[in-house]
Design a protein around this motif. Structure first.
Motif, PDB file in Angstrom:
ATOM      1  N   ALA A   1       0.830  -1.209   0.000  1.00 32.86           N
ATOM      2  CA  ALA A   1       0.000   0.000   0.000  1.00 32.86           C
ATOM      3  C   ALA A   1       0.863   1.256   0.000  1.00 32.86           C
ATOM      4  CB  ALA A   1      -0.931  -0.014   1.207  1.00 32.86           C
ATOM      5  N   GLU A   2       1.987   1.208   0.674  1.00 35.17           N
ATOM      6  CA  GLU A   2       2.884   2.369   0.737  1.00 35.17           C
ATOM      7  C   GLU A   2       3.440   2.698  -0.650  1.00 35.17           C
ATOM      8  OE1 GLU A   2       7.129   3.494   2.750  1.00 35.17           O
ATOM      9  OE2 GLU A   2       5.775   2.242   3.931  1.00 35.17           O
ATOM     10  N   THR A   3       3.787   1.686  -1.407  1.00 36.06           N
ATOM     11  CA  THR A   3       4.301   1.880  -2.764  1.00 36.06           C
ATOM     12  C   THR A   3       3.218   2.471  -3.660  1.00 36.06           C
ATOM     13  OG1 THR A   3       5.810   0.015  -2.498  1.00 36.06           O
ATOM     14  CG2 THR A   3       5.358   0.723  -4.745  1.00 36.06           C
ATOM     15  N   LEU A   4       2.000   1.929  -3.555  1.00 39.62           N
ATOM     16  CA  LEU A   4       0.887   2.462  -4.342  1.00 39.62           C
ATOM     17  C   LEU A   4       0.630   3.920  -3.987  1.00 39.62           C
ATOM     18  CD1 LEU A   4      -1.665  -0.501  -4.246  1.00 39.62           C
ATOM     19  CD2 LEU A   4      -0.327   0.291  -6.192  1.00 39.62           C
ATOM     20  N   HIS A   5       0.631   4.204  -2.701  1.00 40.36           N
ATOM     21  CA  HIS A   5       0.409   5.575  -2.244  1.00 40.36           C
ATOM     22  C   HIS A   5       1.526   6.489  -2.764  1.00 40.36           C
ATOM     23  CE1 HIS A   5      -1.238   8.709   0.254  1.00 40.36           C
ATOM     24  NE2 HIS A   5      -0.060   8.901   0.835  1.00 40.36           N
ATOM     25  N   GLY A   6       2.754   5.987  -2.759  1.00 38.39           N
ATOM     26  CA  GLY A   6       3.890   6.767  -3.280  1.00 38.39           C
ATOM     27  C   GLY A   6       3.723   7.089  -4.758  1.00 38.39           C
ATOM     28  N   LEU A   7       3.232   6.120  -5.523  1.00 35.16           N
ATOM     29  CA  LEU A   7       2.988   6.356  -6.952  1.00 35.16           C
ATOM     30  C   LEU A   7       1.899   7.413  -7.154  1.00 35.16           C
ATOM     31  CD1 LEU A   7       3.128   2.737  -8.408  1.00 35.16           C
ATOM     32  CD2 LEU A   7       4.576   4.646  -9.112  1.00 35.16           C
ATOM     33  N   GLU A   8       0.837   7.308  -6.355  1.00 35.61           N
ATOM     34  CA  GLU A   8      -0.253   8.278  -6.477  1.00 35.61           C
ATOM     35  C   GLU A   8       0.210   9.682  -6.099  1.00 35.61           C
ATOM     36  OE1 GLU A   8      -3.133   6.319  -4.029  1.00 35.61           O
ATOM     37  OE2 GLU A   8      -3.827   5.043  -5.674  1.00 35.61           O
ATOM     38  N   ILE A   9       1.017   9.797  -5.048  1.00 32.67           N
ATOM     39  CA  ILE A   9       1.551  11.100  -4.637  1.00 32.67           C
ATOM     40  C   ILE A   9       2.481  11.641  -5.720  1.00 32.67           C
ATOM     41  CG2 ILE A   9       3.129  12.225  -3.007  1.00 32.67           C
ATOM     42  CD1 ILE A   9       1.839  10.525  -0.807  1.00 32.67           C
TER      43      ILE A   9
ATOM     44  N   LYS B   1       2.330  11.061  -8.875  1.00 32.03           N
ATOM     45  CA  LYS B   1       1.500  11.524  -9.996  1.00 32.03           C
ATOM     46  C   LYS B   1       0.908  12.895  -9.679  1.00 32.03           C
ATOM     47  CE  LYS B   1      -2.226  10.307 -13.123  1.00 32.03           C
ATOM     48  NZ  LYS B   1      -3.128   9.264 -13.611  1.00 32.03           N
ATOM     49  N   ASP B   2       0.392  13.049  -8.443  1.00 35.41           N
ATOM     50  CA  ASP B   2      -0.166  14.347  -8.034  1.00 35.41           C
ATOM     51  C   ASP B   2       0.881  15.453  -8.143  1.00 35.41           C
ATOM     52  OD1 ASP B   2      -2.587  13.143  -7.506  1.00 35.41           O
ATOM     53  OD2 ASP B   2      -2.337  13.141  -5.316  1.00 35.41           O
ATOM     54  N   GLU B   3       2.097  15.163  -7.691  1.00 38.36           N
ATOM     55  CA  GLU B   3       3.167  16.168  -7.734  1.00 38.36           C
ATOM     56  C   GLU B   3       3.535  16.520  -9.175  1.00 38.36           C
ATOM     57  OE1 GLU B   3       6.386  14.597  -5.403  1.00 38.36           O
ATOM     58  OE2 GLU B   3       5.351  14.965  -3.507  1.00 38.36           O
ATOM     59  N   LYS B   4       3.618  15.515 -10.028  1.00 38.70           N
ATOM     60  CA  LYS B   4       3.952  15.765 -11.441  1.00 38.70           C
ATOM     61  C   LYS B   4       2.878  16.633 -12.096  1.00 38.70           C
ATOM     62  CE  LYS B   4       7.692  13.225 -12.012  1.00 38.70           C
ATOM     63  NZ  LYS B   4       8.976  13.715 -12.437  1.00 38.70           N
ATOM     64  N   VAL B   5       1.613  16.284 -11.860  1.00 38.88           N
ATOM     65  CA  VAL B   5       0.512  17.052 -12.454  1.00 38.88           C
ATOM     66  C   VAL B   5       0.539  18.476 -11.916  1.00 38.88           C
ATOM     67  CG1 VAL B   5      -2.002  17.259 -12.587  1.00 38.88           C
ATOM     68  CG2 VAL B   5      -0.923  15.044 -12.982  1.00 38.88           C
ATOM     69  N   GLU B   6       0.744  18.617 -10.606  1.00 38.43           N
ATOM     70  CA  GLU B   6       0.815  19.954 -10.010  1.00 38.43           C
ATOM     71  C   GLU B   6       1.949  20.771 -10.638  1.00 38.43           C
ATOM     72  OE1 GLU B   6       0.840  21.912  -5.595  1.00 38.43           O
ATOM     73  OE2 GLU B   6       2.267  20.286  -5.961  1.00 38.43           O
ATOM     74  N   ASN B   7       3.096  20.155 -10.841  1.00 38.99           N
ATOM     75  CA  ASN B   7       4.230  20.857 -11.461  1.00 38.99           C
ATOM     76  C   ASN B   7       3.904  21.282 -12.889  1.00 38.99           C
ATOM     77  OD1 ASN B   7       5.819  20.671  -9.188  1.00 38.99           O
ATOM     78  ND2 ASN B   7       6.852  18.808  -9.854  1.00 38.99           N
ATOM     79  N   ILE B   8       3.228  20.418 -13.626  1.00 32.04           N
ATOM     80  CA  ILE B   8       2.844  20.756 -14.996  1.00 32.04           C
ATOM     81  C   ILE B   8       1.848  21.915 -14.988  1.00 32.04           C
ATOM     82  CG2 ILE B   8       1.610  19.923 -17.040  1.00 32.04           C
ATOM     83  CD1 ILE B   8       2.893  17.143 -16.462  1.00 32.04           C
ATOM     84  N   LEU B   9       0.884  21.880 -14.065  1.00 34.40           N
ATOM     85  CA  LEU B   9      -0.094  22.964 -13.965  1.00 34.40           C
ATOM     86  C   LEU B   9       0.586  24.291 -13.630  1.00 34.40           C
ATOM     87  CD1 LEU B   9      -2.985  21.154 -12.057  1.00 34.40           C
ATOM     88  CD2 LEU B   9      -2.943  21.834 -14.476  1.00 34.40           C
TER      89      LEU B   9
END
Length: 168
Positions: A38-46, A48-56
């Motif tokens: 679950a920690e790895t999955l959560h890390g991937l989701e975070i 992705k959020d950070e990458k999208v935020e940086n692109i925005l």
């Protein structure tokens, strides 16, 4: 495996799309069979959020830069028009007060030449016969859009529905 922050957005997305989530909170990578906690999955989701935020944030920055360029462009256009108008005024001034006067210096020269002529309208351009007028055809996209939305068929055109991001 590389750190999530080093992964590209499409790599993170692809990895998340290939994971089958279990009831325990763990996931299984469909392609590799790797079991992810679950920690790895959560890390991937975070990540992705950070990458999208940086692109925005980058998009917002680019739009602000473009707006600044546009403002400067408008300012330069005003300055250019002012300079052109001032030059035209000075030419008219010379026509009025120095017509026929000739001068040549190391920096500039003035002489006069007759032109072949130019058109001046005695009234309105509407008074000129239609045989001298040019008709410019332009496609009315708003009318086409209105007709397509109303269900009418327009040869050579189709209604394309698109989505766009709202970035603030």
């Amino acid at each position: 495996m590389m750190a999530y922050t080093e992964m590209k957005l499409y790599e993170i997305d692809e990895r998340l799309n290939n994971i089958f989530k279990l009831e325990t909170g763990e996931g299984v990578d469909i392609d590799t069979g790797e079991v992810l906690d679950a920690e790895t999955l959560h890390g991937l989701e975070i990540a992705k959020d950070e990458k999208v935020e940086n692109i925005l944030c980058y998009i917002k920055n680019l739009k602000a830069t473009a707006a600044a360029y546009k403002a400067e462009e408008e300012s330069f256009n005003q300055r250019r028009k002012h300079a052109e108008n001032k030059a035209a005024q000075l030419i008219d001034y010379l026509k009025k007060y120095a017509y026929g006067y000739k001068i040549t210096t190391s920096k500039a020269s003035l002489s006069w030449r007759k032109s072949a002529g130019k058109v001046a309208f005695t009234g309105s351009e509407d008074d000129v016969p239609d045989s001298y007028k040019v008709i410019i055809k332009k496609t009315d996209k708003m009318a086409i859009l209105s007709d397509l939305k109303a269900g009418k068929e327009v040869p050579g055109a189709t209604l394309v529905k698109d989505s766009y991001p709202v970035i603030k």
